[in-house]
Scaffold this motif. Structure first.
Motif, short mmCIF file in Angstrom:
data_model
loop_
_atom_site.label_atom_id
_atom_site.label_comp_id
_atom_site.label_asym_id
_atom_site.label_seq_id
_atom_site.Cartn_x
_atom_site.Cartn_y
_atom_site.Cartn_z
N ILE A 163 62.46 -63.36 56.46
CA ILE A 163 62.38 -63.33 55.00
C ILE A 163 61.31 -62.32 54.55
O ILE A 163 61.54 -61.51 53.65
N GLY A 164 60.16 -62.37 55.20
CA GLY A 164 59.09 -61.44 54.85
C GLY A 164 59.48 -59.99 55.08
O GLY A 164 59.11 -59.10 54.30
N GLY A 165 60.24 -59.74 56.14
CA GLY A 165 60.67 -58.38 56.43
C GLY A 165 61.59 -57.82 55.37
O GLY A 165 61.49 -56.63 55.00
N ALA A 166 62.49 -58.66 54.84
CA ALA A 166 63.39 -58.20 53.78
C ALA A 166 62.60 -57.88 52.51
O ALA A 166 62.85 -56.87 51.84
N ILE A 167 61.64 -58.75 52.18
CA ILE A 167 60.82 -58.51 50.99
C ILE A 167 60.00 -57.23 51.15
O ILE A 167 59.87 -56.44 50.20
N LEU A 168 59.46 -57.00 52.34
CA LEU A 168 58.69 -55.78 52.59
C LEU A 168 59.55 -54.53 52.40
O LEU A 168 59.11 -53.55 51.78
N ALA A 169 60.78 -54.56 52.91
CA ALA A 169 61.67 -53.41 52.74
C ALA A 169 61.96 -53.17 51.26
O ALA A 169 61.97 -52.02 50.80
N ASN A 170 62.21 -54.25 50.52
CA ASN A 170 62.45 -54.11 49.08
C ASN A 170 61.26 -53.45 48.39
O ASN A 170 61.42 -52.56 47.55
N LEU A 171 60.06 -53.88 48.74
CA LEU A 171 58.86 -53.34 48.12
C LEU A 171 58.69 -51.85 48.44
O LEU A 171 58.31 -51.06 47.56
N MET A 172 58.95 -51.47 49.67
CA MET A 172 58.76 -50.08 50.06
C MET A 172 59.72 -49.14 49.33
O MET A 172 59.40 -47.97 49.09
N PHE A 173 60.90 -49.65 48.99
CA PHE A 173 61.89 -48.82 48.30
C PHE A 173 61.97 -49.13 46.80
O PHE A 173 62.88 -48.67 46.12
#
Length: 243
Positions: A104-114
């Protein structure tokens, strides 16, 4: 909890988080860079995932075994339990929680980076062919991991697993999730790599069927595979983690 076990759980959390970041982030980048070519988007996503997974297994494998996947952890317990190797059932639960939180954290991190809003995905995937594909993808993944461990070739797991997942993006209609933690994580990005919440339970059910198929095949081909459970996905200091 021992310090070694805490490090193993941290490795599983970080490894799964970064895996989902690679999957979701490369999917977002592919959709932005190749907006009119879905085939090229899939190729870009698959290459990034295969390479990223290989690196992550090499990075975290010596600490936790680099499962990054509740199905792999369950197989490790089930096959190793009679010979006293692999994870205990309680450790499988702890690994799974770390993997899901990481996903879950990894998906949120990807969203934030893009600079993409974190929204639940609307991409429905639960069709009959997709679920069959998940059975095949998951069974193949578990089988290759235990075949390498049992035959003393665990050091090859990083490139072999990376190559398998990269190929399975193309030869399965589901693009080879093969991982409940990754499946749950991908719910939290309404992008190219996302999956709708309603598709999650059927996908995980298919992955568990794939696990059962894989266990049957492993036992048929390598009856004593459980003795190598401590070396799944790659050799690591399982004894130290239990101290």
């Amino acid at each position: 909890m021992s310090a070694a076990r805490a490090r193993a759980l941290l490795a599983e959390l970080l490894g799964t988080a970064l895996l989902v970041t690679v999957v979701v982030g490369s999917g977002i980048a592919a959709a932005e860079l190749s907006p009119h070519d879905v085939g090229l988007q899939l190729l870009e996503n698959a290459i990034a995932t295969a390479l990223g997974l290989t690196v992550l297994i090499l990075m975290f494998g010596p600490v936790s075994g680099a499962h990054f996947n509740p199905v792999v952890s369950l197989a490790d317990w089930f096959l190793g339990r009679r010979s006293g190797h692999g994870l205990s059932l309680g450790e499988v639960g702890a690994y799974s929680v770390a993997q899901i939180v990481g996903g879950i954290g990894g998906a949120i991190l990807a969203n934030l980076m893009f600079d993409v809003d974190t929204l639940l995905s609307t991409k429905d995937r639960a069709t009959g062919p997709h679920l069959l594909a998940e059975v095949v993808a998951t069974a193949g993944l578990v089988l290759i991991i235990f075949a390498l461990a049992r035959s003393g070739r665990g050091a090859l797991a990083a490139p072999a697993v990376g190559a398998y997942i990269g190929a399975a993006y193309w030869f399965t209609s589901s693009t080879s999730f093969a991982n409940p933690a990754v499946t749950i994580g991908r719910v939290f990005s309404d992008t190219f790599a996302g999956i709708a919440p309603a598709s999650v339970a059927p996908f995980i059910g298919a992955q568990l069927v794939g696990l059962a198929v894989a266990i049957g095949l492993v036992l048929a081909l390598y009856p004593d595979a459980g003795e190598a459970a401590d070396d799944v996905v790659v050799p690591h200091d399982e004894a130290a983690a239990r101290d």
